[in-house]
Enzyme design. Sequence first.
Site, PDB file in Angstrom:
ATOM      1  N   GLU A   1      -7.136   4.689  12.308  1.00 27.61           N
ATOM      2  CA  GLU A   1      -5.949   4.647  13.162  1.00 27.61           C
ATOM      3  C   GLU A   1      -5.796   5.982  13.871  1.00 27.61           C
ATOM      4  O   GLU A   1      -6.574   6.905  13.658  1.00 27.61           O
ATOM      5  CB  GLU A   1      -4.703   4.312  12.331  1.00 27.61           C
ATOM      6  CG  GLU A   1      -4.438   5.258  11.171  1.00 27.61           C
ATOM      7  CD  GLU A   1      -3.206   4.860  10.375  1.00 27.61           C
ATOM      8  OE1 GLU A   1      -2.121   4.751  10.984  1.00 27.61           O
ATOM      9  OE2 GLU A   1      -3.328   4.668   9.139  1.00 27.61           O
TER      10      GLU A   1
ATOM     11  N   ASP B   1       0.850  -1.192   0.000  1.00 31.64           N
ATOM     12  CA  ASP B   1       0.000   0.000   0.000  1.00 31.64           C
ATOM     13  C   ASP B   1       0.885   1.241   0.000  1.00 31.64           C
ATOM     14  O   ASP B   1       1.994   1.231   0.542  1.00 31.64           O
ATOM     15  CB  ASP B   1      -0.974  -0.001   1.173  1.00 31.64           C
ATOM     16  CG  ASP B   1      -0.289  -0.049   2.525  1.00 31.64           C
ATOM     17  OD1 ASP B   1       0.009   1.029   3.082  1.00 31.64           O
ATOM     18  OD2 ASP B   1      -0.055  -1.164   3.034  1.00 31.64           O
TER      19      ASP B   1
END
Length: 221
Positions: free
Chosen positions: A116, A25
């Site tokens: 997150e 990613d």
Amino acid sequence: MDLRLFFATLLSLGSVALAAVPGFDISHYQSSVDFAAAYSSGARFVIIKATEGTTYVDPSFDSHYTGATNAGLIHGGYHFAHPDTSSGASQANYFVSNGGDWSGDGITLPGMLDLEGGCAGLSASAMVSWIKDFSDTYHSKTRRFPLIYTNPSWWSSCTSDSNTFVNTNPLVLARYSSSAGTPPGGWPYYTIWQFNDVYQYGGDSDTFNGEFSSLQKLATG
């Protein structure tokens, strides 16, 4: 994809080891990504940062998306959540309009919601409601539920280890370790595991939990 059927199939395999498909990613922090070399090394998918909140589009998204497509990688976008700034629905709509849409072309993954950092001042129940608002809106726009990216600590602290999304949203587990450990939130397994914040050709190292044909199924729905 009916995740309940997908999970049941996987669980029925018992102790049979699943294959793994390498991937990675990326975001604009990776200014130089060698997509062709990644594919040659065995990578078959990449998840690309598209948006944050309702005001930010990653400046490298278009070039990264083109590079991934040209290299033959299955690919999708991700949205970095800001639950403290606007509703889940607003952010899902922004994401879909700026790179996070899904198509049934066989090479596009459903979008990923990146959760997150802190809990944004929300209670666990409010956070779960925010995530559901995002997820349901994304589904209404694309007919797919988004992947959910999180780590066990965040999920426990910010959602009280909610199992609300087990049957709808594939888990992308962030855990930098030699083993994935027990998934949070009652998910029976991870779909993708981000296991290292370094990748030779740019970005973070990921692995898909299954055969390449299952990765293709995730893309096609």
